[in-house]
Enzyme design. Structure first.
Site, PDB file in Angstrom:
ATOM      1  N   ARG A  64      -1.065  11.637   9.038  1.00 35.44           N
ATOM      2  CA  ARG A  64      -0.954  12.592  10.149  1.00 35.44           C
ATOM      3  C   ARG A  64      -0.762  14.025   9.671  1.00 35.44           C
ATOM      4  NH1 ARG A  64       1.851   8.107  11.653  1.00 35.44           N
ATOM      5  NH2 ARG A  64       3.831   9.143  11.408  1.00 35.44           N
ATOM      6  N   GLU A  71      13.717   3.092   3.907  1.00 39.01           N
ATOM      7  CA  GLU A  71      14.816   2.269   4.405  1.00 39.01           C
ATOM      8  C   GLU A  71      14.518   0.780   4.259  1.00 39.01           C
ATOM      9  OE1 GLU A  71      12.379   3.970   7.826  1.00 39.01           O
ATOM     10  OE2 GLU A  71      13.317   4.741   6.033  1.00 39.01           O
TER      11      GLU A  71
END
Length: 173
Positions: free
Chosen positions: A61, A98
């Site tokens: 993006r 994460e």
């Protein structure tokens, strides 16, 4: 058009890419010619007065806003990609997510020492991807002038990961 109009087009997709995540989907902004044009113009306005040489955008993006912004500003664009996607010799930066590890690559000859670079992406979340992009630029001798986002998820504190960098975000959630 105003930034609030652009913000209203960004939809949240629940449980994407995994359960518990509310994904901010910018595709409605991209398909609306007025909103997309306005967004690129506002990103360019945020850079007024800065002496920059290049725009860098991380896959994928970051390409969507970085390339048209570079075109508008009359400067070059550097893609920062996932491993194995760039054809020439690259350098790599590995970083922790994460939920595991990831890495980004940039062409070894993408930036000459001392060139001022703006990193552009659609969204600041945890900051890991952008931090990796900044480290790649610095490893090549580039100077990260600032990091520019269309949107920011303030509750994730991505700015902490990017402490020491000049960060600009236009829309905050």
């Amino acid at each position: 058009m105003k930034l609030d109009d652009v913000k209203s087009l960004i939809r949240e997709i629940p449980d994407f890419p995994r359960k518990g995540i509310g994904f901010k989907d910018i595709t409605p902004v991209l398909k609306d010619k007025d909103a997309f044009s306005y967004s690129v113009n506002m990103l360019a306005d945020a850079l007024k007065g800065r002496n920059v040489d290049l725009i860098a955008g991380p896959e994928a993006r970051g390409f969507l806003f970085g390339a048209p912004l570079a075109y508008k500003m009359g400067i070059g664009f550097i893609p920062v990609r996932k491993p194995g996607k760039l054809p020439a010799e690259t350098i790599k930066y590995e970083y922790e997510l994460e939920y595991g590890m990831d890495s980004l690559e940039i062409h070894k000859d993408a930036i000459k020492k001392g060139k001022r670079v703006v990193i552009v992406d659609d969204l600041l979340a945890t900051g890991g991807t952008i931090f990796a992009a900044a480290k790649l630029i610095e490893e090549l001798g580039g100077i990260v002038d600032c990091i520019l986002f269309l949107t920011e998820l303030t509750f994730l504190d991505g700015r902490k990961k990017l402490d020491g960098y000049d960060i600009i975000s236009l829309i905050k959630f």
